[in-house]
Design a protein around this motif. Sequence first.
Motif, PDB file in Angstrom:
ATOM      1  N   LEU A  55      -3.967  -1.417   3.045  1.00 47.28           N
ATOM      2  CA  LEU A  55      -3.506  -0.877   1.765  1.00 47.28           C
ATOM      3  C   LEU A  55      -3.772   0.617   1.625  1.00 47.28           C
ATOM      4  O   LEU A  55      -2.878   1.377   1.233  1.00 47.28           O
ATOM      5  N   ALA A  56      -4.992   1.041   1.905  1.00 48.83           N
ATOM      6  CA  ALA A  56      -5.428   2.395   1.577  1.00 48.83           C
ATOM      7  C   ALA A  56      -4.809   3.429   2.513  1.00 48.83           C
ATOM      8  O   ALA A  56      -4.479   3.147   3.668  1.00 48.83           O
ATOM      9  N   ALA A  57      -4.661   4.647   1.998  1.00 46.85           N
ATOM     10  CA  ALA A  57      -4.167   5.749   2.809  1.00 46.85           C
ATOM     11  C   ALA A  57      -5.195   6.077   3.885  1.00 46.85           C
ATOM     12  O   ALA A  57      -6.380   6.186   3.606  1.00 46.85           O
ATOM     13  N   GLY A  58      -4.738   6.237   5.092  1.00 44.62           N
ATOM     14  CA  GLY A  58      -5.627   6.536   6.209  1.00 44.62           C
ATOM     15  C   GLY A  58      -5.040   6.047   7.512  1.00 44.62           C
ATOM     16  O   GLY A  58      -4.867   4.838   7.701  1.00 44.62           O
ATOM     17  N   GLY A  59      -4.731   6.973   8.410  1.00 40.77           N
ATOM     18  CA  GLY A  59      -4.096   6.590   9.660  1.00 40.77           C
ATOM     19  C   GLY A  59      -5.006   5.838  10.610  1.00 40.77           C
ATOM     20  O   GLY A  59      -4.583   4.887  11.272  1.00 40.77           O
TER      21      GLY A  59
ATOM     22  N   THR B 233      -7.782   8.415 -11.827  1.00 42.70           N
ATOM     23  CA  THR B 233      -8.976   8.140 -11.016  1.00 42.70           C
ATOM     24  C   THR B 233      -8.935   8.987  -9.751  1.00 42.70           C
ATOM     25  O   THR B 233      -7.926   8.986  -9.038  1.00 42.70           O
ATOM     26  N   PRO B 234      -9.995   9.728  -9.451  1.00 46.92           N
ATOM     27  CA  PRO B 234     -10.014  10.524  -8.209  1.00 46.92           C
ATOM     28  C   PRO B 234      -9.891   9.649  -6.963  1.00 46.92           C
ATOM     29  O   PRO B 234     -10.370   8.523  -6.931  1.00 46.92           O
ATOM     30  N   VAL B 235      -9.215  10.169  -5.974  1.00 43.08           N
ATOM     31  CA  VAL B 235      -9.002   9.510  -4.677  1.00 43.08           C
ATOM     32  C   VAL B 235      -8.389   8.125  -4.875  1.00 43.08           C
ATOM     33  O   VAL B 235      -8.789   7.150  -4.233  1.00 43.08           O
ATOM     34  N   ALA B 236      -7.420   8.040  -5.761  1.00 46.37           N
ATOM     35  CA  ALA B 236      -6.806   6.746  -6.093  1.00 46.37           C
ATOM     36  C   ALA B 236      -5.994   6.186  -4.938  1.00 46.37           C
ATOM     37  O   ALA B 236      -5.757   4.972  -4.879  1.00 46.37           O
ATOM     38  N   GLU B 237      -5.549   7.033  -4.003  1.00 43.37           N
ATOM     39  CA  GLU B 237      -4.704   6.549  -2.915  1.00 43.37           C
ATOM     40  C   GLU B 237      -5.498   5.969  -1.749  1.00 43.37           C
ATOM     41  O   GLU B 237      -4.921   5.306  -0.886  1.00 43.37           O
ATOM     42  N   SER B 238      -6.802   6.164  -1.718  1.00 42.04           N
ATOM     43  CA  SER B 238      -7.593   5.646  -0.595  1.00 42.04           C
ATOM     44  C   SER B 238      -8.737   4.754  -1.084  1.00 42.04           C
ATOM     45  O   SER B 238      -8.595   3.540  -1.140  1.00 42.04           O
ATOM     46  N   ASP B 239      -9.854   5.354  -1.469  1.00 42.01           N
ATOM     47  CA  ASP B 239     -11.008   4.546  -1.882  1.00 42.01           C
ATOM     48  C   ASP B 239     -10.697   3.650  -3.071  1.00 42.01           C
ATOM     49  O   ASP B 239     -11.208   2.524  -3.159  1.00 42.01           O
ATOM     50  N   TYR B 240      -9.847   4.130  -3.984  1.00 43.93           N
ATOM     51  CA  TYR B 240      -9.615   3.406  -5.236  1.00 43.93           C
ATOM     52  C   TYR B 240      -8.185   2.884  -5.347  1.00 43.93           C
ATOM     53  O   TYR B 240      -7.643   2.782  -6.446  1.00 43.93           O
ATOM     54  N   ILE B 241      -7.597   2.524  -4.222  1.00 42.40           N
ATOM     55  CA  ILE B 241      -6.242   1.984  -4.301  1.00 42.40           C
ATOM     56  C   ILE B 241      -6.231   0.593  -4.913  1.00 42.40           C
ATOM     57  O   ILE B 241      -5.253   0.181  -5.553  1.00 42.40           O
ATOM     58  N   PHE B 242      -7.324  -0.154  -4.764  1.00 44.43           N
ATOM     59  CA  PHE B 242      -7.357  -1.494  -5.353  1.00 44.43           C
ATOM     60  C   PHE B 242      -7.325  -1.440  -6.880  1.00 44.43           C
ATOM     61  O   PHE B 242      -6.536  -2.159  -7.503  1.00 44.43           O
ATOM     62  N   PRO B 243      -8.133  -0.592  -7.557  1.00 43.17           N
ATOM     63  CA  PRO B 243      -7.976  -0.453  -9.008  1.00 43.17           C
ATOM     64  C   PRO B 243      -6.608   0.081  -9.409  1.00 43.17           C
ATOM     65  O   PRO B 243      -6.087  -0.291 -10.471  1.00 43.17           O
TER      66      PRO B 243
ATOM     67  N   GLY C 161       0.814  -1.206   0.000  1.00 48.54           N
ATOM     68  CA  GLY C 161       0.000   0.000   0.000  1.00 48.54           C
ATOM     69  C   GLY C 161       0.846   1.253   0.000  1.00 48.54           C
ATOM     70  O   GLY C 161       0.561   2.215  -0.746  1.00 48.54           O
ATOM     71  N   ILE C 162       1.894   1.285   0.811  1.00 48.19           N
ATOM     72  CA  ILE C 162       2.782   2.457   0.852  1.00 48.19           C
ATOM     73  C   ILE C 162       3.458   2.662  -0.497  1.00 48.19           C
ATOM     74  O   ILE C 162       3.602   3.795  -0.965  1.00 48.19           O
ATOM     75  N   ALA C 163       3.889   1.587  -1.145  1.00 47.97           N
ATOM     76  CA  ALA C 163       4.533   1.697  -2.457  1.00 47.97           C
ATOM     77  C   ALA C 163       3.591   2.323  -3.492  1.00 47.97           C
ATOM     78  O   ALA C 163       3.986   3.191  -4.273  1.00 47.97           O
ATOM     79  N   MET C 164       2.318   1.901  -3.497  1.00 47.35           N
ATOM     80  CA  MET C 164       1.370   2.460  -4.455  1.00 47.35           C
ATOM     81  C   MET C 164       1.023   3.912  -4.128  1.00 47.35           C
ATOM     82  O   MET C 164       0.899   4.754  -5.029  1.00 47.35           O
ATOM     83  N   ILE C 165       0.864   4.224  -2.847  1.00 42.12           N
ATOM     84  CA  ILE C 165       0.592   5.613  -2.458  1.00 42.12           C
ATOM     85  C   ILE C 165       1.773   6.505  -2.847  1.00 42.12           C
ATOM     86  O   ILE C 165       1.595   7.635  -3.326  1.00 42.12           O
ATOM     87  N   TYR C 166       2.984   6.002  -2.658  1.00 41.27           N
ATOM     88  CA  TYR C 166       4.185   6.739  -3.052  1.00 41.27           C
ATOM     89  C   TYR C 166       4.219   6.946  -4.565  1.00 41.27           C
ATOM     90  O   TYR C 166       4.606   8.013  -5.044  1.00 41.27           O
TER      91      TYR C 166
END
Length: 464
Positions: free
Chosen positions: A431-435, A348-358, A105-110
């Motif tokens: 996976l998703a961004a969110g503390g 895709t909007p909000v790709a780092e949280s709600d849409y990290i799976f796509p 998850g961190i790798a994709m958010i990065y």
Amino acid sequence: MTGTPTQQTGQVTADTSVLKALRSIRVPQTHRNRELFLLVFAFVINGSAVALVQLGAIGAIDWTFLVYCGGLTALVLALHIVLRLVARDADPFVVPIATLLTGIGIAMIYRLDLAWERHGWEAFSTRQLAWAAIALVLAVIVVVALRNYRVLFRYTYLSGLVGIVLLILPIIPGLGTDANADVWVSLGFFSFQPGELAKIALAIFFAGYLVRTRESLSSVGTRFLGMTWPRARELGPVVVIWIVSLGIIVLQRDLGTGLLIFGMFIAMLYVATGKTSWVLIGVVLAAGGAFLASRVLPYVGARFTNWLDAFNPALMDNSSFQLVNGIFGLAQGGLLGTGLGQGRPYLTPVAESDYIFPSLGEELGLIGIFAILCLYMVFTSRGIRIGLAGQDDFGKLLATGLSFTIALQVFIMVGGVTRIIPLTGLTTPFLAAGGSSLVANWIIVALLLRISDAVRSRPRVVIG
């Protein structure tokens, strides 16, 4: 047994001595050695993922971010050492799987931060690293402080009160934030989602409550269609939780948390009673509540419309734009994916949280997301196995409930972004961004470790 009474007494004494000796034997830490091997494997994959993201996105390796990730690796190793000292018999698969999912998850958010050129504290990946460090520290504290998880049983109703208060916090004037759903609480210097912690408190409450009432819930009722159906008074708790879930949906505009809490309760109720009728009642109530909400609440109705008619040109440029873009991203990934750092998930909007799976599906392909789903499956199965192996009802229900919560959350999010079910506002675990989500999920990991250690450390002697 043959011989004189004196000889028989001596034999019994010898057998007792043998049993005591068996209990005192220190079994080699095979579980911890297996865990260390899997952790090294996870570290290699996580580090490689970050390096591939850098090579694919910017064509060079930035060692600064890799060093930050190394600090996170050190914290995971610290947790491993703590387990060797105070929970040597804990499950060896839970921490490596959570570590691998967190790292991916961190790798994709990065990767998304690189696309949007976000740096420093403005970068979601930096914040995710900081929250991951906090989550790991809290997991260590839980493992060290909670030597006997059964003490939580004493605080059954207090946990329920804490869970309700946490759910109410976002709708208190001055605490909530101006978001699409009233699920966030702002304390000025940071915001958090109390519903993520509420699910743990409510899982403790459900486990304690069902242990106290399981006899009446499972032993009485009316026989109909081959199943024993509960009486009206036994339906009371289910109806109350159903109303609470609908209240969350109505007051907080949070469909996901309402479904999650109700689903967790029904699953734990089934484990406690073994009655299929509870599952059928839960499914009917959930379907009825969703249908009612879609007809009465505009925002729920809009989600159903986007789900059923996502590719309508009138919606694609507006409300279903995010859903359709995520599906196109998954299609672009194909079987093998575009490669880390080489796709365009940032469209895709909000790709780092709600849409990290796509986002992961686009760059890792169908094989990659199947591997991720397998990790979730193994994590859930280990948690359920921990619960089934337990010798006390409270630990059994708590482990099963927490594991099912992770599985249900994955199903709700993956099903939403792939258009199997309407999309809701939850996060994909680890996976998703969110503390808030990361902290809650690592606390769940710590609780599962404690329960599994208590289950495995009990001596079992079979006398033939």
